[in-house]
Design a protein around this motif. Structure first.
Motif, PDB file in Angstrom:
ATOM      1  N   ALA A 266       3.857  -6.997  -4.566  1.00 55.83           N
ATOM      2  CA  ALA A 266       3.675  -7.486  -5.942  1.00 55.83           C
ATOM      3  C   ALA A 266       3.255  -6.371  -6.887  1.00 55.83           C
ATOM      4  O   ALA A 266       3.544  -6.407  -8.089  1.00 55.83           O
ATOM      5  CB  ALA A 266       2.644  -8.603  -5.959  1.00 55.83           C
ATOM      6  N   ASN A 267       2.575  -5.340  -6.338  1.00 55.73           N
ATOM      7  CA  ASN A 267       2.080  -4.239  -7.167  1.00 55.73           C
ATOM      8  C   ASN A 267       2.863  -2.941  -6.972  1.00 55.73           C
ATOM      9  O   ASN A 267       2.408  -1.877  -7.396  1.00 55.73           O
ATOM     10  CB  ASN A 267       0.599  -4.006  -6.869  1.00 55.73           C
ATOM     11  CG  ASN A 267      -0.292  -5.111  -7.419  1.00 55.73           C
ATOM     12  OD1 ASN A 267      -0.681  -5.086  -8.569  1.00 55.73           O
ATOM     13  ND2 ASN A 267      -0.603  -6.090  -6.564  1.00 55.73           N
ATOM     14  N   ASN A 268       4.028  -3.047  -6.337  1.00 54.79           N
ATOM     15  CA  ASN A 268       4.899  -1.880  -6.124  1.00 54.79           C
ATOM     16  C   ASN A 268       4.171  -0.710  -5.465  1.00 54.79           C
ATOM     17  O   ASN A 268       4.389   0.453  -5.804  1.00 54.79           O
ATOM     18  CB  ASN A 268       5.515  -1.424  -7.461  1.00 54.79           C
ATOM     19  CG  ASN A 268       6.406  -2.478  -8.078  1.00 54.79           C
ATOM     20  OD1 ASN A 268       7.240  -3.061  -7.390  1.00 54.79           O
ATOM     21  ND2 ASN A 268       6.231  -2.744  -9.368  1.00 54.79           N
ATOM     22  N   HIS A 269       3.315  -1.031  -4.496  1.00 53.67           N
ATOM     23  CA  HIS A 269       2.533  -0.023  -3.787  1.00 53.67           C
ATOM     24  C   HIS A 269       3.336   0.408  -2.564  1.00 53.67           C
ATOM     25  O   HIS A 269       3.077  -0.032  -1.431  1.00 53.67           O
ATOM     26  CB  HIS A 269       1.183  -0.611  -3.407  1.00 53.67           C
ATOM     27  CG  HIS A 269       0.199   0.382  -2.900  1.00 53.67           C
ATOM     28  ND1 HIS A 269      -1.112   0.066  -2.643  1.00 53.67           N
ATOM     29  CD2 HIS A 269       0.314   1.704  -2.588  1.00 53.67           C
ATOM     30  CE1 HIS A 269      -1.748   1.126  -2.197  1.00 53.67           C
ATOM     31  NE2 HIS A 269      -0.900   2.126  -2.149  1.00 53.67           N
ATOM     32  N   SER A 270       4.299   1.275  -2.779  1.00 47.82           N
ATOM     33  CA  SER A 270       5.310   1.574  -1.759  1.00 47.82           C
ATOM     34  C   SER A 270       4.722   2.176  -0.488  1.00 47.82           C
ATOM     35  O   SER A 270       5.164   1.838   0.624  1.00 47.82           O
ATOM     36  CB  SER A 270       6.377   2.509  -2.331  1.00 47.82           C
ATOM     37  OG  SER A 270       5.800   3.701  -2.821  1.00 47.82           O
ATOM     38  N   SER A 271       3.737   3.071  -0.614  1.00 52.73           N
ATOM     39  CA  SER A 271       3.179   3.702   0.585  1.00 52.73           C
ATOM     40  C   SER A 271       2.471   2.672   1.465  1.00 52.73           C
ATOM     41  O   SER A 271       2.585   2.718   2.700  1.00 52.73           O
ATOM     42  CB  SER A 271       2.215   4.828   0.196  1.00 52.73           C
ATOM     43  OG  SER A 271       1.136   4.333  -0.578  1.00 52.73           O
ATOM     44  N   ASN A 272       1.756   1.736   0.851  1.00 55.08           N
ATOM     45  CA  ASN A 272       1.071   0.711   1.642  1.00 55.08           C
ATOM     46  C   ASN A 272       2.060  -0.279   2.242  1.00 55.08           C
ATOM     47  O   ASN A 272       1.848  -0.793   3.346  1.00 55.08           O
ATOM     48  CB  ASN A 272       0.029  -0.021   0.788  1.00 55.08           C
ATOM     49  CG  ASN A 272      -1.306  -0.128   1.488  1.00 55.08           C
ATOM     50  OD1 ASN A 272      -1.642   0.703   2.325  1.00 55.08           O
ATOM     51  ND2 ASN A 272      -2.091  -1.136   1.154  1.00 55.08           N
ATOM     52  N   ILE A 273       3.140  -0.562   1.517  1.00 56.66           N
ATOM     53  CA  ILE A 273       4.189  -1.427   2.062  1.00 56.66           C
ATOM     54  C   ILE A 273       4.710  -0.841   3.369  1.00 56.66           C
ATOM     55  O   ILE A 273       4.829  -1.529   4.384  1.00 56.66           O
ATOM     56  CB  ILE A 273       5.345  -1.599   1.051  1.00 56.66           C
ATOM     57  CG1 ILE A 273       4.878  -2.370  -0.184  1.00 56.66           C
ATOM     58  CG2 ILE A 273       6.531  -2.317   1.705  1.00 56.66           C
ATOM     59  CD1 ILE A 273       5.895  -2.383  -1.315  1.00 56.66           C
ATOM     60  N   GLU A 274       4.994   0.449   3.352  1.00 60.16           N
ATOM     61  CA  GLU A 274       5.553   1.115   4.528  1.00 60.16           C
ATOM     62  C   GLU A 274       4.561   1.130   5.691  1.00 60.16           C
ATOM     63  O   GLU A 274       4.917   0.832   6.837  1.00 60.16           O
ATOM     64  CB  GLU A 274       5.965   2.545   4.170  1.00 60.16           C
ATOM     65  CG  GLU A 274       6.590   3.332   5.297  1.00 60.16           C
ATOM     66  CD  GLU A 274       7.924   2.777   5.757  1.00 60.16           C
ATOM     67  OE1 GLU A 274       8.353   3.118   6.879  1.00 60.16           O
ATOM     68  OE2 GLU A 274       8.551   1.994   5.000  1.00 60.16           O
ATOM     69  N   VAL A 275       3.292   1.455   5.403  1.00 60.28           N
ATOM     70  CA  VAL A 275       2.273   1.547   6.451  1.00 60.28           C
ATOM     71  C   VAL A 275       2.057   0.181   7.106  1.00 60.28           C
ATOM     72  O   VAL A 275       2.025   0.057   8.345  1.00 60.28           O
ATOM     73  CB  VAL A 275       0.945   2.084   5.881  1.00 60.28           C
ATOM     74  CG1 VAL A 275      -0.201   1.862   6.865  1.00 60.28           C
ATOM     75  CG2 VAL A 275       1.069   3.563   5.554  1.00 60.28           C
ATOM     76  N   ILE A 276       1.906  -0.840   6.294  1.00 58.83           N
ATOM     77  CA  ILE A 276       1.641  -2.179   6.834  1.00 58.83           C
ATOM     78  C   ILE A 276       2.851  -2.711   7.587  1.00 58.83           C
ATOM     79  O   ILE A 276       2.734  -3.250   8.699  1.00 58.83           O
ATOM     80  CB  ILE A 276       1.238  -3.147   5.708  1.00 58.83           C
ATOM     81  CG1 ILE A 276      -0.062  -2.691   5.040  1.00 58.83           C
ATOM     82  CG2 ILE A 276       1.078  -4.565   6.256  1.00 58.83           C
ATOM     83  CD1 ILE A 276      -0.372  -3.411   3.740  1.00 58.83           C
ATOM     84  N   TYR A 277       4.020  -2.550   6.988  1.00 55.37           N
ATOM     85  CA  TYR A 277       5.251  -3.040   7.623  1.00 55.37           C
ATOM     86  C   TYR A 277       5.456  -2.378   8.981  1.00 55.37           C
ATOM     87  O   TYR A 277       5.699  -3.053   9.990  1.00 55.37           O
ATOM     88  CB  TYR A 277       6.440  -2.781   6.700  1.00 55.37           C
ATOM     89  CG  TYR A 277       7.779  -3.119   7.319  1.00 55.37           C
ATOM     90  CD1 TYR A 277       8.092  -4.428   7.687  1.00 55.37           C
ATOM     91  CD2 TYR A 277       8.745  -2.126   7.533  1.00 55.37           C
ATOM     92  CE1 TYR A 277       9.319  -4.742   8.259  1.00 55.37           C
ATOM     93  CE2 TYR A 277       9.965  -2.426   8.105  1.00 55.37           C
ATOM     94  CZ  TYR A 277      10.243  -3.729   8.471  1.00 55.37           C
ATOM     95  OH  TYR A 277      11.465  -4.031   9.049  1.00 55.37           O
ATOM     96  N   ARG A 278       5.349  -1.049   9.043  1.00 54.98           N
ATOM     97  CA  ARG A 278       5.538  -0.344  10.313  1.00 54.98           C
ATOM     98  C   ARG A 278       4.469  -0.728  11.320  1.00 54.98           C
ATOM     99  O   ARG A 278       4.749  -0.890  12.519  1.00 54.98           O
ATOM    100  CB  ARG A 278       5.535   1.170  10.079  1.00 54.98           C
ATOM    101  CG  ARG A 278       6.759   1.685   9.334  1.00 54.98           C
ATOM    102  CD  ARG A 278       8.018   1.357  10.097  1.00 54.98           C
ATOM    103  NE  ARG A 278       9.214   1.641   9.297  1.00 54.98           N
ATOM    104  CZ  ARG A 278      10.419   1.198   9.610  1.00 54.98           C
ATOM    105  NH1 ARG A 278      10.594   0.435  10.687  1.00 54.98           N
ATOM    106  NH2 ARG A 278      11.450   1.485   8.844  1.00 54.98           N
ATOM    107  N   GLY A 279       3.244  -0.876  10.862  1.00 50.51           N
ATOM    108  CA  GLY A 279       2.163  -1.267  11.759  1.00 50.51           C
ATOM    109  C   GLY A 279       2.395  -2.641  12.369  1.00 50.51           C
ATOM    110  O   GLY A 279       2.152  -2.860  13.570  1.00 50.51           O
TER     111      GLY A 279
END
Length: 324
Positions: A266-279
């Motif tokens: 929702a906040n376009n936080h791309s680095s956190n999207i990637e970290v959480i998704y991969r985790g």
């Protein structure tokens, strides 16, 4: 009971002149005499150092240090450095805006019976003026890690006193985190503690001050640094709970990660999207329901690359799945 043990208090401070005098006065008024107070300044530009030095001139149990330039800035780094300066057999970190009640040290010292590695006490949540006291929820439990992770046990930095020997040679506070420092620290140490190795005191022994500049207040909006720290901490507990077969924490961690992922998108936080998704994807392979959740999640992320998916209740769907 360790009747004459030296009790080391470690207080990091940065521009804390508004509250520091009260905190140090509360230490000085302790009913137990054999203590030292290590104050570590993080480069304050106000009168914090002068306040601390005045206490040290009047009472040699106060010791003042500057965080070395070679160490990262921040309270965690100061806590770790302060620990290295302690000479007591018991260590308790404390914050520069909190307040010890007079029996804080004595009550904890008395609880350190044979085999006890750490002592946990209750306290009061208060407002900025140390008023409107609300007791922290503390109770006897044999599920310390689980109950703390689920926030059934309300603990802050000041809550826990440790035998120094238990901490020596271990990794202490993570100096890269901007939030959830004590949560990451406590969960890492609580996860495999036996019931006999800790003692819980239900009496309130300190005041925890909430004020406009506290991280609780600052976290009302979306703070990217805070959310990255939260994601790291929850992911670590997700992996840890799987390793220890703690299905309660595993499922709770999973739901928290889905919530963090939803907010990151929702906040376009791309680095956190990637970290959480991969985790999540790396740790959802052990059970059939986890595999199902990973398939749904993969499709959601692919859809999000094409259009904004947050108008759909995909997070509610995924959070309904118990993956372990």
């Amino acid at each position: 009971m360790i009747s004459d043990a030296k009790f080391s208090i470690v207080i990091p401070v940065y521009n804390g002149e508004k509250y520091l005098k009260e905190a140090l006065t509360s230490v000085q008024k302790q009913s137990y005499f054999n203590w030292e107070c290590i104050v570590v300044d993080d480069g304050s530009t106000d009168s914090s150092v002068s306040i601390a030095e005045l206490f040290a001139l009047q009472d040699n149990r106060f010791k003042i240090f500057q965080r070395p330039n070679g160490l990262p800035k921040g309270a965690n780094s100061c806590r770790n450095f302060g620990f290295d300066q302690t000479s007591g057999s018991i260590v308790n970190w404390f914050d520069a805006d909190d307040y010890m009640l007079p029996e804080f040290i004595e009550t904890k010292i008395q609880a350190f019976k044979k085999g006890v590695k750490l002592v946990i006490s209750s306290g009061f949540f208060t407002n900025e003026l140390l008023e409107n006291k609300k007791s922290m929820q503390i109770f006897q439990t044999q599920e310390l890690y689980t109950d703390y992770f689920l926030w059934k046990l309300k603990l802050t930095t000041a809550s826990v006193a440790f035998k120094k020997s238990f901490l020596t040679s271990k990794t202490l506070f993570n100096s890269t985190l901007k939030k959830s420092q004590e949560f990451e620290f406590f969960t890492r140490f609580f996860v495999d503690l036996s019931f006999e190795s800790y003692c819980i005191i239900e009496a309130e022994l300190f005041l925890y001050r909430s004020h406009p500049s506290s991280k609780t207040s600052l976290n009302q909006g979306y703070n990217a640094d805070f959310k990255e720290s939260e994601a790291f901490t929850v992911l670590e507990n997700f992996k840890r709970s799987i390793a220890y077969s703690n299905t309660t924490v595993a499922n709770s961690s999973y739901r928290l990660l889905i919530n963090l992922l939803y907010k990151a998108i929702a906040n376009n936080h791309s680095s956190n999207i990637e970290v959480i998704y991969r985790g999540l994807m790396d740790n959802l392979k052990a059970t059939r329901r986890g595999v199902i959740a990973s398939h749904i999640l993969r499709r959601m992320i692919k859809c999000n690359k094409l259009f904004n998916i947050n108008f759909l209740p995909w997070d509610k769907l995924l959070k309904k799945i118990n993956v372990y």
